[in-house]
Structures are given as C-alpha cells and as structure tokens.
Design a protein around this motif. Structure first.
Motif, PDB file in Angstrom:
ATOM      1  N   ALA A 122       2.841   9.366  -5.455  1.00 12.17           N
ATOM      2  CA  ALA A 122       3.175  10.704  -4.950  1.00 12.17           C
ATOM      3  C   ALA A 122       4.413  11.270  -5.635  1.00 12.17           C
ATOM      4  O   ALA A 122       4.451  12.450  -6.007  1.00 12.17           O
ATOM      5  CB  ALA A 122       3.387  10.641  -3.435  1.00 12.17           C
TER       6      ALA A 122
ATOM      7  N   SER B 204       1.470   4.030  -2.882  1.00 14.36           N
ATOM      8  CA  SER B 204       1.161   5.427  -2.588  1.00 14.36           C
ATOM      9  C   SER B 204       2.382   6.309  -2.794  1.00 14.36           C
ATOM     10  O   SER B 204       2.287   7.398  -3.369  1.00 14.36           O
ATOM     11  CB  SER B 204       0.654   5.540  -1.150  1.00 14.36           C
ATOM     12  OG  SER B 204       0.541   6.888  -0.761  1.00 14.36           O
TER      13      SER B 204
ATOM     14  N   TRP C 242       0.835  -1.198   0.000  1.00 13.07           N
ATOM     15  CA  TRP C 242       0.000   0.000   0.000  1.00 13.07           C
ATOM     16  C   TRP C 242       0.868   1.246   0.000  1.00 13.07           C
ATOM     17  O   TRP C 242       0.694   2.167  -0.811  1.00 13.07           O
ATOM     18  CB  TRP C 242      -0.905   0.000   1.240  1.00 13.07           C
ATOM     19  CG  TRP C 242      -2.361  -0.178   0.983  1.00 13.07           C
ATOM     20  CD1 TRP C 242      -3.147  -1.218   1.382  1.00 13.07           C
ATOM     21  CD2 TRP C 242      -3.242   0.705   0.272  1.00 13.07           C
ATOM     22  NE1 TRP C 242      -4.451  -1.043   0.969  1.00 13.07           N
ATOM     23  CE2 TRP C 242      -4.535   0.129   0.285  1.00 13.07           C
ATOM     24  CE3 TRP C 242      -3.065   1.924  -0.375  1.00 13.07           C
ATOM     25  CZ2 TRP C 242      -5.639   0.728  -0.314  1.00 13.07           C
ATOM     26  CZ3 TRP C 242      -4.162   2.526  -0.988  1.00 13.07           C
ATOM     27  CH2 TRP C 242      -5.419   1.926  -0.948  1.00 13.07           C
ATOM     28  N   LEU C 243       1.798   1.300   0.962  1.00 15.86           N
ATOM     29  CA  LEU C 243       2.623   2.490   1.128  1.00 15.86           C
ATOM     30  C   LEU C 243       3.614   2.648  -0.025  1.00 15.86           C
ATOM     31  O   LEU C 243       3.935   3.776  -0.416  1.00 15.86           O
ATOM     32  CB  LEU C 243       3.364   2.431   2.466  1.00 15.86           C
ATOM     33  CG  LEU C 243       2.448   2.433   3.703  1.00 15.86           C
ATOM     34  CD1 LEU C 243       3.266   2.301   4.976  1.00 15.86           C
ATOM     35  CD2 LEU C 243       1.610   3.712   3.743  1.00 15.86           C
TER      36      LEU C 243
ATOM     37  N   GLU D  99       6.958   9.344   2.278  1.00 19.20           N
ATOM     38  CA  GLU D  99       6.265   8.431   1.372  1.00 19.20           C
ATOM     39  C   GLU D  99       7.182   7.513   0.577  1.00 19.20           C
ATOM     40  O   GLU D  99       6.731   6.454   0.143  1.00 19.20           O
ATOM     41  CB  GLU D  99       5.369   9.217   0.416  1.00 19.20           C
ATOM     42  CG  GLU D  99       4.203   9.872   1.124  1.00 19.20           C
ATOM     43  CD  GLU D  99       3.076  10.200   0.166  1.00 19.20           C
ATOM     44  OE1 GLU D  99       2.565   9.276  -0.494  1.00 19.20           O
ATOM     45  OE2 GLU D  99       2.738  11.383   0.064  1.00 19.20           O
TER      46      GLU D  99
ATOM     47  N   GLY E 100       3.254   2.095  -9.229  1.00 19.66           N
ATOM     48  CA  GLY E 100       2.601   3.349  -8.855  1.00 19.66           C
ATOM     49  C   GLY E 100       3.181   4.546  -9.572  1.00 19.66           C
ATOM     50  O   GLY E 100       2.446   5.381 -10.107  1.00 19.66           O
TER      51      GLY E 100
ATOM     52  N   LEU F  53      -4.224   9.757  -1.790  1.00 20.38           N
ATOM     53  CA  LEU F  53      -3.220   8.770  -1.399  1.00 20.38           C
ATOM     54  C   LEU F  53      -2.126   9.415  -0.556  1.00 20.38           C
ATOM     55  O   LEU F  53      -1.594   8.795   0.376  1.00 20.38           O
ATOM     56  CB  LEU F  53      -2.611   8.120  -2.648  1.00 20.38           C
ATOM     57  CG  LEU F  53      -3.507   7.133  -3.394  1.00 20.38           C
ATOM     58  CD1 LEU F  53      -2.840   6.686  -4.691  1.00 20.38           C
ATOM     59  CD2 LEU F  53      -3.812   5.921  -2.522  1.00 20.38           C
ATOM     60  N   HIS F  54      -1.787  10.659  -0.874  1.00 22.21           N
ATOM     61  CA  HIS F  54      -0.793  11.386  -0.075  1.00 22.21           C
ATOM     62  C   HIS F  54      -1.316  11.615   1.343  1.00 22.21           C
ATOM     63  O   HIS F  54      -0.600  11.397   2.330  1.00 22.21           O
ATOM     64  CB  HIS F  54      -0.475  12.717  -0.748  1.00 22.21           C
ATOM     65  CG  HIS F  54       0.469  13.574   0.036  1.00 22.21           C
ATOM     66  ND1 HIS F  54       1.783  13.221   0.276  1.00 22.21           N
ATOM     67  CD2 HIS F  54       0.291  14.782   0.647  1.00 22.21           C
ATOM     68  CE1 HIS F  54       2.375  14.164   0.989  1.00 22.21           C
ATOM     69  NE2 HIS F  54       1.494  15.111   1.231  1.00 22.21           N
TER      70      HIS F  54
ATOM     71  N   TYR G 173       1.237   5.901 -12.946  1.00 19.34           N
ATOM     72  CA  TYR G 173       0.584   7.206 -12.823  1.00 19.34           C
ATOM     73  C   TYR G 173       1.157   8.194 -13.839  1.00 19.34           C
ATOM     74  O   TYR G 173       0.416   8.968 -14.450  1.00 19.34           O
ATOM     75  CB  TYR G 173       0.747   7.750 -11.408  1.00 19.34           C
ATOM     76  CG  TYR G 173      -0.076   8.986 -11.140  1.00 19.34           C
ATOM     77  CD1 TYR G 173      -1.417   8.880 -10.778  1.00 19.34           C
ATOM     78  CD2 TYR G 173       0.475  10.262 -11.250  1.00 19.34           C
ATOM     79  CE1 TYR G 173      -2.186  10.008 -10.539  1.00 19.34           C
ATOM     80  CE2 TYR G 173      -0.290  11.390 -11.019  1.00 19.34           C
ATOM     81  CZ  TYR G 173      -1.612  11.248 -10.664  1.00 19.34           C
ATOM     82  OH  TYR G 173      -2.369  12.379 -10.441  1.00 19.34           O
TER      83      TYR G 173
ATOM     84  N   ALA H  90      -4.649  11.357  -6.334  1.00 23.53           N
ATOM     85  CA  ALA H  90      -3.239  11.309  -5.949  1.00 23.53           C
ATOM     86  C   ALA H  90      -3.036  12.037  -4.623  1.00 23.53           C
ATOM     87  O   ALA H  90      -2.268  11.587  -3.756  1.00 23.53           O
ATOM     88  CB  ALA H  90      -2.364  11.940  -7.039  1.00 23.53           C
TER      89      ALA H  90
ATOM     90  N   MET I  59      -3.373   9.775   2.893  1.00 25.39           N
ATOM     91  CA  MET I  59      -3.378   8.479   3.554  1.00 25.39           C
ATOM     92  C   MET I  59      -1.992   8.133   4.100  1.00 25.39           C
ATOM     93  O   MET I  59      -1.853   7.676   5.246  1.00 25.39           O
ATOM     94  CB  MET I  59      -3.844   7.393   2.583  1.00 25.39           C
ATOM     95  CG  MET I  59      -3.850   6.000   3.191  1.00 25.39           C
ATOM     96  SD  MET I  59      -4.442   4.731   2.040  1.00 25.39           S
ATOM     97  CE  MET I  59      -6.181   5.171   1.949  1.00 25.39           C
ATOM     98  N   ALA I  60      -0.963   8.348   3.297  1.00 21.44           N
ATOM     99  CA  ALA I  60       0.391   8.014   3.725  1.00 21.44           C
ATOM    100  C   ALA I  60       0.836   8.884   4.896  1.00 21.44           C
ATOM    101  O   ALA I  60       1.437   8.397   5.859  1.00 21.44           O
ATOM    102  CB  ALA I  60       1.362   8.168   2.548  1.00 21.44           C
TER     103      ALA I  60
END
Length: 239
Positions: free
Chosen positions: A41, A37, A33-34, A207, A222, A142-143, A226, A139, A145-146
C-alpha cells in the motif's frame, strides 16, 4: 464490460466479506499478512497515486479558469481531513462505550462504504485495462483487506453480522457506476483526488504496522518488491 473488471470486482467482494478468515487461516500469519499488505500500500501511494494526481493536475491546469495549479491537491487534503475526523470520532466513541463504538460504528460503516464506492469507481472508470488494471487493482484489493480487518477488530460481532455487507454494497455501486455510467474526465479527476487523500491517510494510519505488530522484512518485501515490479513494467510497457 471486460473480463478483468468482473474478476476484480469478485476479488474485492471476496476480500471484503472474508478478509478476517483469509488472514486468520493463512499459514503466513496475521502480522506478516498485514506487514506485506502495508508495504504494498505504501509503495502504491508513491509509485501510482502521487504520479497519477500530478498528471491529472497538469491536465486541469491547461484550463484557463484554473490558475492555482494545485486544485486537486487541495481536494486530496479535504479527503484526508474528512476521514481523519471520522477516525478521531471513532476513537472518542470507543472511549465512551465499554464495548466497541456504540451507534457511531454504523456511521463509520457508512463512511467506509462511500470510501469503498469511490475507490471502486475510480478503478473501474479509469482508462487502464488488461494486465495493467489487474496489477494495480490487486494493490487496491490488499488495501481493502487491511481496512476490513481493522474495522473487524474494532467491533467483530457487528462487522460480521452486517458491517461487511454494507462495505460490499459500496464496492458493487462503484463497480456498476464505473463500468456503465462513467463520469467526465474532469469529474473523474476530482473524485480521484478526493479519495486519494483519504486513501493516503488510511494507508499511513491503518496499514503501516506499529512496532509491536510489524514484521519488517515482510514489509520491505511488499514495498520494495511492488515498487520494483511497477517501475520495471512501466519501463518495458510504457504504462
């Protein structure tokens, strides 16, 4: 107010309030996940933030009173330095207290609430909308979240009890101001430059996963995925 703005703020609030639960309950795994992300980022910095800052600087440079041709980059540097100072103070505080960062934890929450507010304001006050706004906005989600997960790791009890709500308030304030009382374009460019510097620091510091926690293939997916999608959409839709 558009439907995409409402959907984005709901996503941001959900991420901010439930980031740790989303990551820990996912079958993907925390490291993947990280890593994903972080990859998104990093790509977001290079394919959106830096080109956008360049365009904003070109617009400001048409003003005869501004002759440096780098004013926004200097503001970005200030944003980076201020939040770097916050990170260093948090590290120092964590070494002074046996559990967590002591009272400095709440100071850090205030700083990151302002950080969330300014990012949220930029997202909702900008002139992009529709699919483009949602694509770039995810995006940012997700930032959020991290960063939220990183703050949770520093002091999970206080973050869960109150910290996450303080950060969510920052998102709501940025959304309200961005939608209902946007500032002039030059002021928006100044805010964008300042918070971009802080965001670049947080992306690079928080991140990009370290070697022990990284899942490099997911990070590549990722970042390259992206970037590829962004450049493709820019080419076909002239974003």
């Amino acid at each position: 107010m558009t439907i995409d703005a409402v959907l984005l703020v709901l996503v941001y609030l959900t991420v901010q309030l439930l980031a740790n639960k989303i990551i820990s309950s996912s079958t993907i795994g925390r490291f993947k996940w990280l890593s994903f992300s972080g990859g998104v980022a990093v790509s977001y910095v290079f394919v959106y933030i830096l080109p956008s800052m360049h365009r904003e600087q070109e617009g400001l440079s048409q003003d005869a009173a501004l002759t440096m041709e780098s004013e926004l980059y200097v503001l970005g540097l200030f944003g980076l330095l201020i939040f770097y100072g916050v990170h260093k103070a948090a590290d120092r505080a964590s070494r002074q207290y046996e559990h967590g960062e002591g009272p400095f934890f709440w100071i850090q929450m205030v700083f990151f609430s302002i950080y969330n507010m300014l990012i949220s304001y930029i997202v909702f006050a900008s002139d992009i909308e529709g699919v483009q706004a949602v694509f770039y906005g995810l995006a940012v989600g997700l930032h959020f979240m991290a960063v939220a997960h990183d703050l949770w790791r520093e002091d999970s009890q206080r973050y869960e009890s109150l910290g996450r709500y303080i950060l969510a308030v920052g998102i709501i304030i940025g959304w309200v101001v961005g939608v209902f009382a946007p500032l002039a374009n030059n002021t928006l460019a100044i805010v964008f430059a300042f918070i971009s510097g802080a965001m670049i620091l947080n992306v690079l510091k928080k991140e990009i996963p370290n070697e022990e926690n990284a899942h490099f293939p997911t990070f590549l997916v990722g970042s390259l995925g992206y970037a590829f999608i962004t450049l493709t959409l820019k080419y076909f839709f002239n974003w």
